[in-house]
Design a protein around this motif. Structure first.
Motif, PDB file in Angstrom:
ATOM      1  N   GLN A 252      66.071  -2.880 138.788  1.00 20.78           N
ATOM      2  CA  GLN A 252      65.724  -4.297 139.655  1.00 20.78           C
ATOM      3  C   GLN A 252      66.549  -5.887 139.971  1.00 20.78           C
ATOM      4  O   GLN A 252      67.252  -6.059 139.133  1.00 20.78           O
ATOM      5  CB  GLN A 252      64.591  -4.661 138.551  1.00 20.78           C
ATOM      6  CG  GLN A 252      63.379  -5.971 138.536  1.00 20.78           C
ATOM      7  CD  GLN A 252      63.003  -5.590 137.054  1.00 20.78           C
ATOM      8  OE1 GLN A 252      63.706  -5.671 136.169  1.00 20.78           O
ATOM      9  NE2 GLN A 252      61.966  -7.034 137.231  1.00 20.78           N
ATOM     10  N   ASP A 253      66.531  -6.409 140.962  1.00 22.06           N
ATOM     11  CA  ASP A 253      66.875  -7.093 141.137  1.00 22.06           C
ATOM     12  C   ASP A 253      68.932  -7.231 141.819  1.00 22.06           C
ATOM     13  O   ASP A 253      68.730  -8.224 142.284  1.00 22.06           O
ATOM     14  CB  ASP A 253      67.111  -8.539 140.095  1.00 22.06           C
ATOM     15  CG  ASP A 253      66.137  -9.125 139.500  1.00 22.06           C
ATOM     16  OD1 ASP A 253      65.021  -9.403 140.671  1.00 22.06           O
ATOM     17  OD2 ASP A 253      65.799  -9.735 138.353  1.00 22.06           O
ATOM     18  N   LEU A 254      69.275  -6.202 141.125  1.00 22.98           N
ATOM     19  CA  LEU A 254      70.875  -5.792 141.652  1.00 22.98           C
ATOM     20  C   LEU A 254      70.850  -4.962 142.934  1.00 22.98           C
ATOM     21  O   LEU A 254      72.128  -4.713 143.077  1.00 22.98           O
ATOM     22  CB  LEU A 254      71.538  -5.291 140.552  1.00 22.98           C
ATOM     23  CG  LEU A 254      71.398  -6.849 139.339  1.00 22.98           C
ATOM     24  CD1 LEU A 254      71.783  -5.622 137.909  1.00 22.98           C
ATOM     25  CD2 LEU A 254      71.983  -7.730 139.571  1.00 22.98           C
ATOM     26  N   GLY A 255      69.766  -4.168 143.253  1.00 22.18           N
ATOM     27  CA  GLY A 255      70.236  -4.162 144.618  1.00 22.18           C
ATOM     28  C   GLY A 255      70.067  -2.038 144.194  1.00 22.18           C
ATOM     29  O   GLY A 255      69.603  -1.877 142.819  1.00 22.18           O
ATOM     30  N   ASN A 256      70.568  -1.477 145.494  1.00 15.61           N
ATOM     31  CA  ASN A 256      70.779   0.343 144.620  1.00 15.61           C
ATOM     32  C   ASN A 256      72.470   0.459 144.872  1.00 15.61           C
ATOM     33  O   ASN A 256      72.987  -0.325 145.468  1.00 15.61           O
ATOM     34  CB  ASN A 256      70.159   1.656 145.747  1.00 15.61           C
ATOM     35  CG  ASN A 256      68.329   0.210 145.933  1.00 15.61           C
ATOM     36  OD1 ASN A 256      68.239   0.188 145.357  1.00 15.61           O
ATOM     37  ND2 ASN A 256      68.036   1.380 147.161  1.00 15.61           N
ATOM     38  N   LEU A 257      72.325   1.641 143.841  1.00 16.79           N
ATOM     39  CA  LEU A 257      73.928   2.026 144.471  1.00 16.79           C
ATOM     40  C   LEU A 257      73.235   3.673 144.564  1.00 16.79           C
ATOM     41  O   LEU A 257      72.794   4.717 144.029  1.00 16.79           O
ATOM     42  CB  LEU A 257      74.369   1.997 142.797  1.00 16.79           C
ATOM     43  CG  LEU A 257      75.032   0.803 142.646  1.00 16.79           C
ATOM     44  CD1 LEU A 257      75.675   0.926 141.512  1.00 16.79           C
ATOM     45  CD2 LEU A 257      75.980  -0.319 143.409  1.00 16.79           C
ATOM     46  N   SER A 258      74.094   4.390 145.692  1.00 16.72           N
ATOM     47  CA  SER A 258      74.421   6.296 145.536  1.00 16.72           C
ATOM     48  C   SER A 258      76.033   6.530 146.196  1.00 16.72           C
ATOM     49  O   SER A 258      76.811   6.144 146.067  1.00 16.72           O
ATOM     50  CB  SER A 258      73.758   6.033 147.019  1.00 16.72           C
ATOM     51  OG  SER A 258      73.441   4.943 147.543  1.00 16.72           O
TER      52      SER A 258
END
Ligand code: OOG
Ligand code: MG
Length: 262
Positions: A252-258
């Protein structure tokens, strides 16, 4: 402290060899049942010295076992502290070399970067909040140098708290832009939701990890330098990964990491 310097060095060498050769060992308390925290952090410091001498640099600091989910999974009851080096930094969206590790696991964490020195004893939450420069999402890659992640508190401290790698990036935010305790995240493995959680899982507030870290370092004559990248601890249980697995964490609010393991 129960160990002499030569034994500290021998145990550090054994853990470093296990990491290098990817051959796990049995936990060191089997042989040294009275090992205490001073011994364990002394071994961790020797590992740090060897890594720095080999050209690695400190990339950040970490707290671990800061959430109930993690304490329950690993069957231990107190936070532990360690460090990351540049060798473990993997890019967001990239491939992680699975063969670098013995039995990798991943966990989602909130990371904080400081803009002032923080020193204990007596470090407290308000001081830490005033010292936070920005907040960013992180995924830690764990790999125990002990067979099947079987360890106790002091053994895992000696093993630099299973630190093996990390991914960060996403959408960094100022502290005032986010509410860390209610900040939610979803961990997906191969497109399936496997864990969900929120920041408060970590000691009620992830910045409390930094309070504990500063006070722990003070007992060892160290402090947190300004500009430190700090991972505050897994919010959910860690997820086992193997070659071919793809992980996405939606914060939430901090984007995604993949990341994917190749
Ligand atoms: C120990 C390290 C724990 C965390 O965030 O809780 C840790 C382990 O679970 O192997 O990094
Ligand atoms: Mg962790």
């Amino acid at each position: 402290m129960t160990l002499d310097e030569a034994t500290v060095e021998a145990l550090a060498a054994r853990l470093l060899a296990a990491e290098r050769e990817r051959k796990p060992i049995t936990k060191i308390t089997d042989e040294h049942p009275h090992l205490d925290y001073d011994d364990a952090y002394a071994i961790q410091n020797r590992i740090r010295a060897h890594k720095l001498a080999a050209g690695e640099t400190i990339a950040g600091l970490k707290a671990g076992l800061t959430s109930k989910a993690k304490m329950k999974q690993m069957n231990v009851a107190e936070p532990v502290f360690g460090f990351m080096t540049d060798r473990g930094a993997w890019p967001d969206g990239g491939a992680i070399e699975r063969d670098r590790y013995i039995a990798p696991r991943i966990e989602a964490e909130i990371a904080l970067v400081t803009k002032r020195d923080l020193a204990g004893p007596g470090c407290h939450l308000a001081e830490v909040l005033a010292a936070i420069d920005f907040v960013l999402p992180a995924v830690e890659v764990l790999d125990s140098r002990y067979e099947n992640f079987r360890f106790d508190m002091v053994s895992v401290v000696a093993d630099n708290t299973s630190a093996a790698g990390f991914v960060t990036g996403g959408r960094p935010r100022r502290l005032r832009e986010v509410d860390l305790p209610t900040l939610g995240l979803v961990v997906e493995k191969n497109g399936q939701v496997v864990e969900v959680g929120a920041g408060a899982a970590v000691l009620g507030h992830p910045a409390e990890s930094i309070v504990m870290l500063a006070n722990n370092l003070a007992r060892r004559g160290e402090h947190i330098p300004a500009g430190s990248f700090i991972m505050t601890g897994g919010i959910t249980a860690a997820v086992a990964v193997d070659r071919g697995d793809a992980i996405t964490v939606r914060f939430q609010d901090l984007g995604n990491l993949s990341l994917r393991f190749a």
